[in-house]
Each structure stands twice: as structure tokens, then as C-alpha cells.
Enzyme design. Structure first.
Site: not given
Ligand code: GCO
Ligand code: MN
Ligand code: MN
Ligand code: MN
Length: 385
Positions: A53, A56, A87, A180, A182, A216, A219, A244, A254, A256, A286
Site C-alpha cells: 500500500h 506501507d 502489484m 477485491e 470482502k 481472497e 473473504h 490473495d 478476518d 488471514d 495476503d
Molecule cells: C484485509 C484485506 C487487505 C487487502 C489489502 C490490499 O482483509 O485486510 O484483504 O489485506 O488485501 O488492503 O488492498
Molecule cells: Mn486481501
Molecule cells: Mn483479507
Molecule cells: Mn485481513
């Protein structure tokens, strides 16, 4: 064996391996690494690329000089390690200005600022070689449905994406957008909550050919959906620009999680889809390490994501070469043709359809062998085949 290679195109975000382990209940447990340090770690574990990002890499309040210094240090790290930046993306969720959304905010000044910030992030991404720009609408949603008309919100979102596409065309950049989806988190409900919703929406844009999706795993599963099917729908339309990879238990926050750590069978079918259809894009993880981990644990996490992918890729090969499985699939896919009929309307084909004598009983008698097929699949995954 199972060593990542550049052609595997494994990538991680600065925010994933760099995640210091903050959560809503606790402070960070790891000292944050600088972007250069993260790049070095990623190169060490064998990743192909690193994504980020805007913030970041460059803090939101950095001066022009600070920004140039950060970017040139990072560029040097990329050159030294050979890491690519396939990306880039934009953070439209962290700063308080976006507390009620960015492209869909009720405030036109906030919406304009979101576009401006995205354009600066695009410039940063393009400068470092990105050809895919991910847009995740972190706060594009509501808790209070009375506050925002969802029809208007979609129109605003579309205006923003159209603006960004026109900008990229005007500048002549080779950049595509990957949207993306979610369903929730951090808002109660996010707009365009699933990959399927995104795919329907993309066709309403001015330049659908510049826009695809970034599904993702976590998600889709949060929404109770089958990721394998969602990704297949994107793939079938040539819209799978990015992915992702991570993992998630249904009905949880969430998470991850490390790829393949929660639903190995789901991960297997996803890898099978990407490999069988020769998906060419980056395989982006991700995800982040458990909050219990120190820096060594973060490396274990990153290596684990890639290793699991490669192990599953080998399992896919086994599945595809397994005689018993393939014979079963042949039987499963066999059936009688209806003479003279085609699955495309013409008066002749239609006549054949109407003249044909169907036997429901005969058709329904067919054995399916799905118990056997599924058990054989499990035995491949369990390592006894
Ligand atoms: C999340 C998202 C993020 C995005 C990222 C890319 O759940 O926090 O998946 O990780 O993928 O912000 O835009
Ligand atoms: Mn993501
Ligand atoms: Mn995510
Ligand atoms: Mn996340």
C-alpha cells in the site's frame, strides 16, 4: 524439493510479513521492520515479489524529501535482491479521514481526496514497476443503513473507478485494476461484498477491459461461499488478475491465516484450478503470522505458505495422473448423446429435442461414485496415495 522459484511468482505484501501483531485487543508484539528489511527477508525465504500500500512504504505525512529517500532506498533493495513489485495498492481505510468510506463517502471533498490519494499511489506503484493495482474498499460500507443510500454509493464508486481508468489511459500506463471484495470487517457491511458481485459490477464500468478481480480465500469464506467456485467464475471470464491466498475458518473474524492451514481440501482445489488453467498472475499471500510469533516465526509463516502451495501443486499432479481417479472421472462424465440435438438453438436441433424419447428412470439410474472419488482425493491429501 518444494523450494520456491521465481517462476512460481510467489509474492507477499509489506503489510503481511511486516504485520507487527496488533489486534483489537492488544498492542504489537513484534518490532516493525523497515520496508528494506522486509524486502531482504522476503528475498531470503525465496519470494518472487513484494507488494505494498502507498503508506506501507511512505508514511502518509512524509515530506517530499523523505518520500524520495524512502523510495530510492527501497528501489536499491529491490535491485540488490532481484525482488519485483507486480502489484501496488492504496490505503483508503487507516486514516480517520476515511472513517465513513472513501469513494463512497457522503462528503464530496473526502471522495475527491480518495481519488487524489489513489492517483499518487498509482504513480508510486508504476514508478516501481507495478502492472496491477488492487483496490480493496476497506471502509466502503455502513453500520447505519439510514446514513447512506446504497444506490448512490454504487454510483459514486463507479465514478471513482471510471476516473482512475481514464487517468491511467491518459498517462498511457500499462496498468490494470483488480477489485477485491470482502463482506464485512472493518465495517458491518461492505458494498460489493463478494467476487461475484464485483464481476457483475465490472461490466457497468466505462472500461471493463481494464478491470478484473482479486479474490481472497478468507473473504469468500467469511461470506460462507466456495472460493474455488468464485475464482473459477473470474477465471472463466478472463478477469482473474491477481489472487490473495490465505486461509480462514468460517464464522470467525478476518483471520488471514497461513495458506492451507485451515481448509486443506479447499486449498487443494484452488491450487488445482490455478495450475490446471495455467493462471499466469502473481500468487500473493495476503496473510500474517500468528501473534505468538517472533521474527523467526514470521519467516516460518512465509515459508509455510509457499511450501504448502508447492506440496499441493504436487498433489494436483498426482491427482491428475492417478489411474483410478481418472477412470472414475471418465465414468462420471460419460453419458448418452441425444441424436440430432445441439446445445444451441436451431429449428432442427429443437425438433430432435422434442422428438426424443427420454427415460427419466434410465437417466436417474446412473452411478455417481462420488464417495469413492472423494475418498481417493482425501487419500492423496493424506499422503497414502
Ligand atoms: C484485509 C484485506 C487487505 C487487502 C489489502 C490490499 O482483509 O485486510 O484483504 O489485506 O488485501 O488492503 O488492498
Ligand atoms: Mn486481501
Ligand atoms: Mn483479507
Ligand atoms: Mn485481513
Amino acid at each position: 524439493r518444494f523450494q520456491p522459484k521465481p517462476e512460481d511468482r510467489f509474492t507477499f505484501g509489506l503489510w503481511t510479513v511486516g504485520n507487527p501483531g496488533r489486534d483489537p485487543f492488544g498492542e504489537p508484539v513484534r518490532t516493525p521492520w523497515s520496508p528494506v528489511e522486509i524486502a531482504n527477508v522476503l528475498a531470503e525465504v525465496g519470494a518472487y515479489g513484494v507488494n505494498f500500500h502507498d503508506n506501507d512504504l511512505v508514511p502518509i505525512d512524509a515530506s517530499f524529501e523523505e518520500k524520495r529517500k524512502i523510495v530510492s532506498d527501497f528501489r536499491r533493495a529491490l535491485e540488490e535482491t532481484g525482488l519485483k513489485v507486480p502489484m501496488a495498492t492504496v490505503d483508503l481505510f487507516r486514516n480517520p479521514v476515511f472513517k465513513d468510506g472513501a469513494f463512497t463517502s457522503n462528503d464530496p471533498e473526502v471522495r475527491a481526496y480518495a481519488i487524489r490519494k489513489t492517483i499518487e499511489a498509482i504513480e508510486l506503484g508504476v514508478e516501481l514497476g507495478a502492472e496491477i493495482f488492487v483496490l480493496w474498499g476497506g471502509r466502503e460500507g455502513t453500520e447505519v443503513d439510514a446514513s447512506k443510500d446504497p444506490v448512490t454509493a454504487l454510483k459514486r464508486h463507479r465514478e471513482a473507478i471510471n476516473y482512475l481508468c481514464d487517468y491511467v489511459l491518459d498517462r498511457g500506463y500499462r496498468l490494470k485494476f483488480a477489485l477485491e471484495a470482502k463482506p464485512n470487517e472493518p465495517r458491518s457491511d461492505l458494498y460489493l461484498p463478494t467476487t461475484g458481485a464485483m464481476l457483475g459490477y465490472i461490466d457497468t464500468l466505462d472500461h471493463p477491459e481494464m478491470v478484473g478481480v482479486n479474490p481472497e480465500v478468507a473473504h469468500e469464506r467469511m461470506a460462507g461461499l466456495n472460493v474455488y467456485h468464485a475464482v473459477a467464475q473470474a477465471l472463466e471470464r478472463g478477469k482473474l488478475l491477481h489472487i490473495d491466498l490465505n486461509d480462514q475458518q468460517i464464522g470467525r473474524f478476518d483471520q488471514d491465516l497461513r495458506f492451507g492451514s485451515a481448509d486443506i481440501k479447499g486449498a487443494f482445489f484452488l491450487v488445482k484450478l490455478l495450475e490446471d488453467y495455467q493462471y499466469q498472475g502473481p500468487r500473493h499471500f495476503d496473510a500474517h503470522a500468528y501473534r505468538t510469533e517472533d521474527l523467526e516465526g514470521v519467516k516460518d509463516f512465509a515459508k509455510g505458505c509457499m511450501r504448502t502451495y508447492l506440496i499441493l501443486k504436487e498433489k494436483v499432479k498426482r491427482f491428475n495422473e492417478d489411474r483410478e481417479i481418472q477412470d472414475l472421472l471418465k465414468k462420471i462424465n460419460a453419458g448418452r448423446e441425444v441424436a440430432g440435438f445441439e446445445f444451441r438453438y436451431s429449428p432442427e436441433a429443437h425438433r430432435s429435442l422434442m422428438d426424443y424419447e427420454f427415460s427419466r428412470e434410465k437417466m436417474a439410474e446412473k452411478s455417481m461414485y462420488y464417495e469413492r472419488l472423494d475418498q481417493l482425493t482425501m487419500e492423496i491429501l493424506l499422503g497414502v496415495r
